[in-house]
Design a protein around this motif. Structure first.
Motif, PDB file in Angstrom:
ATOM      1  N   GLY A   1       0.881  -1.326   0.140  1.00 11.81           N
ATOM      2  CA  GLY A   1       0.064  -0.037  -0.023  1.00 11.81           C
ATOM      3  C   GLY A   1       0.991   1.264  -0.007  1.00 11.81           C
ATOM      4  N   THR A   2       2.028   1.156   0.738  1.00 11.77           N
ATOM      5  CA  THR A   2       3.096   2.333   0.442  1.00 11.77           C
ATOM      6  C   THR A   2       4.284   1.742   0.206  1.00 11.77           C
ATOM      7  N   MET A   3       5.191   2.936   0.092  1.00 13.36           N
ATOM      8  CA  MET A   3       6.578   2.703  -0.153  1.00 13.36           C
ATOM      9  C   MET A   3       7.421   3.737   0.596  1.00 13.36           C
ATOM     10  N   PRO A   4       8.792   3.728   0.550  1.00 15.93           N
ATOM     11  CA  PRO A   4       9.412   4.868   1.147  1.00 15.93           C
ATOM     12  C   PRO A   4      10.013   5.781  -0.055  1.00 15.93           C
ATOM     13  N   ALA A   5      10.009   7.009   0.345  1.00 11.52           N
ATOM     14  CA  ALA A   5      10.524   8.171  -0.637  1.00 11.52           C
ATOM     15  C   ALA A   5      11.084   9.081   0.063  1.00 11.52           C
ATOM     16  N   TRP A   6      12.060   9.606  -0.699  1.00  9.72           N
ATOM     17  CA  TRP A   6      12.958  10.895  -0.123  1.00  9.72           C
ATOM     18  C   TRP A   6      12.448  11.846  -1.041  1.00  9.72           C
ATOM     19  N   ILE A   7      11.885  12.827  -0.185  1.00 17.57           N
ATOM     20  CA  ILE A   7      11.459  14.044  -1.037  1.00 17.57           C
ATOM     21  C   ILE A   7      12.619  14.959  -1.219  1.00 17.57           C
ATOM     22  N   ILE A   8      12.827  15.563  -2.576  1.00 15.97           N
ATOM     23  CA  ILE A   8      13.591  16.624  -2.859  1.00 15.97           C
ATOM     24  C   ILE A   8      12.868  18.037  -2.686  1.00 15.97           C
ATOM     25  N   PRO A   9      13.322  18.763  -1.752  1.00 13.86           N
ATOM     26  CA  PRO A   9      12.943  20.141  -1.309  1.00 13.86           C
ATOM     27  C   PRO A   9      12.466  21.132  -2.500  1.00 13.86           C
ATOM     28  N   GLU A  10      11.556  21.624  -2.595  1.00 18.81           N
ATOM     29  CA  GLU A  10      11.080  22.706  -3.610  1.00 18.81           C
ATOM     30  C   GLU A  10      12.224  23.679  -3.886  1.00 18.81           C
ATOM     31  N   GLY A  11      12.429  24.288  -4.934  1.00 17.13           N
ATOM     32  CA  GLY A  11      13.503  25.355  -5.042  1.00 17.13           C
ATOM     33  C   GLY A  11      14.982  24.772  -5.614  1.00 17.13           C
ATOM     34  N   THR A  12      15.147  23.356  -5.350  1.00 18.99           N
ATOM     35  CA  THR A  12      16.488  22.621  -5.629  1.00 18.99           C
ATOM     36  C   THR A  12      16.609  22.927  -6.907  1.00 18.99           C
ATOM     37  N   PRO A  13      17.857  23.462  -7.196  1.00 15.31           N
ATOM     38  CA  PRO A  13      18.240  23.752  -8.923  1.00 15.31           C
ATOM     39  C   PRO A  13      18.141  22.162  -9.584  1.00 15.31           C
TER      40      PRO A  13
END
Length: 352
Positions: A114-126
């Motif tokens: 039902g879910t999976m792990p994920a790294w979120i890259i922050p907004e504004g990253t070039p």
């Protein structure tokens, strides 16, 4: 909003990026339509068609996605986190998303799917930092970048604003190397994939090394000046299997030197073109090539080797046998030539 399970500051080419680890529903993310496995096909679709559903279909149709799904089911879910942009578009891990969606559909009551792990890259990253991150992920991963995918990564870095010299530094290459890799990827996208029956077939991407050799080979590039359509013809030769090994591509300049050899390549295939060249140039024939190599090696014998041969009856026997064989062959050639001359002369007298 997903709960943040952990935070991690990663140094990417001198840029510090704070990543957040979350658990996310695979149906809540958006696949990347520029993914190397489907990018060409997605670009052929209109804006209305090139959505998540089309990307899912293209990735699902690939055999390795099915095997990945089975692996995920056996291991009880996705173990390695994917990477998402701030808008939940997949930056890395498209196949895992599609595979988990399939597992979830087959087993809707199993929470492991039902879910999976994920790294979120922050907004504004070039964007160039995102591309550097993906590069580091794949360089340090057992999956690694395939050569074609690596070239697309270089192209993406240049498109994001880096100059070729900066990309070369990241990949420990020369600027010219980077330029050639990008040119090879562009040739495939522009000339090869459009003429294949199924551009999404992974087998096509394995031909990337042929196009890289085409872009790198200086003799081939010189022929392009006299043959404006050479790149298009090359793509056709690769598609039709006339050039199906790296060795054949490396031998291509010799074929391009002779118009008849090029014609034979297109009509009868590589072997016919190579046979034509061998008839014109004895050094292209295997027997004469071996003899030429042996002659050159004998001419380069060192003093130590000469002394060694002098005191070795076995070595002297081999050299003397070689000398006698060459003498016999030359005598036979002369006798054959004399007989042919006499036969022609006799035939001429009879006609008179």
């Amino acid at each position: 909003m997903e709960d943040v399970m952990a935070k991690y500051v990663r140094n990417i080419q001198g840029n510090k990026v704070e990543l957040e680890l979350v658990e996310i529903d695979p149906d809540d993310v958006v696949l990347d339509p520029t993914n190397p496995r489907v990018g060409f096909s997605m670009r052929q679709l209109g804006d209305a068609e090139a959505g998540d559903a089309a990307c899912t279909l293209l990735l699902t149709s690939q055999e390795d996605t099915e095997s990945l799904k089975r692996s995920i089911m056996l291991s009880g879910g996705v173990q390695e986190p994917i990477y998402l942009r701030h808008d939940r578009t997949v930056a890395e891990g498209n196949r895992r998303v599609v595979a988990l969606r399939a597992a979830k559909e087959e087993h809707p009551d199993n929470p492991a799917f039902g879910t999976m792990p994920a790294w979120i890259i922050p907004e504004g990253t070039p964007e160039h930092v995102v591309q550097d991150l993906l590069n580091e992920i794949h360089l340090g991963s057992v999956r690694g970048w395939a050569p074609y995918e690596k070239a697309l990564q270089m192209r993406a870095l240049v498109a994001s604003g880096l100059i070729e010299a900066e990309v070369a530094e990241r990949y420990r290459m020369t600027t010219n190397d980077v330029r050639q890799h990008i040119e090879a990827a562009n040739l495939m996208d522009r000339l090869y994939f459009p003429i294949t029956q199924d551009p999404t077939d992974a087998e096509h991407r394995s031909k990337y090394s042929y196009f890289l050799e085409f872009a790198k080979n200086g003799r081939i590039q010189r022929h392009r000046e006299a043959m404006p359509d050479l790149a298009q013809r090359f793509a056709g030769w690769v598609r039709d299997g006339r050039l199906d090994t790296g060795m054949k591509v490396r031998k291509l300049p010799k074929i391009l030197d002779a118009k008849e050899a090029v014609r034979l390549l297109e009509v009868d295939g590589f072997d016919a073109a190579e046979e034509y060249l061998s008839e014109r140039n004895p050094r292209e024939q295997e027997m004469y090539l071996l003899m030429e190599r042996a002659r050159a090696r004998l001419a380069e014998m060192s003093v130590v080797e000469l002394v060694e041969a002098k005191h070795s009856p076995e070595r002297l026997e081999i050299l003397e046998a070689l000398q006698q064989t060459v003498t016999d062959v030359l005598d036979n050639i002369e006798r054959v030539a004399v007989r042919q001359t006499q036969r022609k002369a006799g035939g001429g007298r009879k006609r008179r």
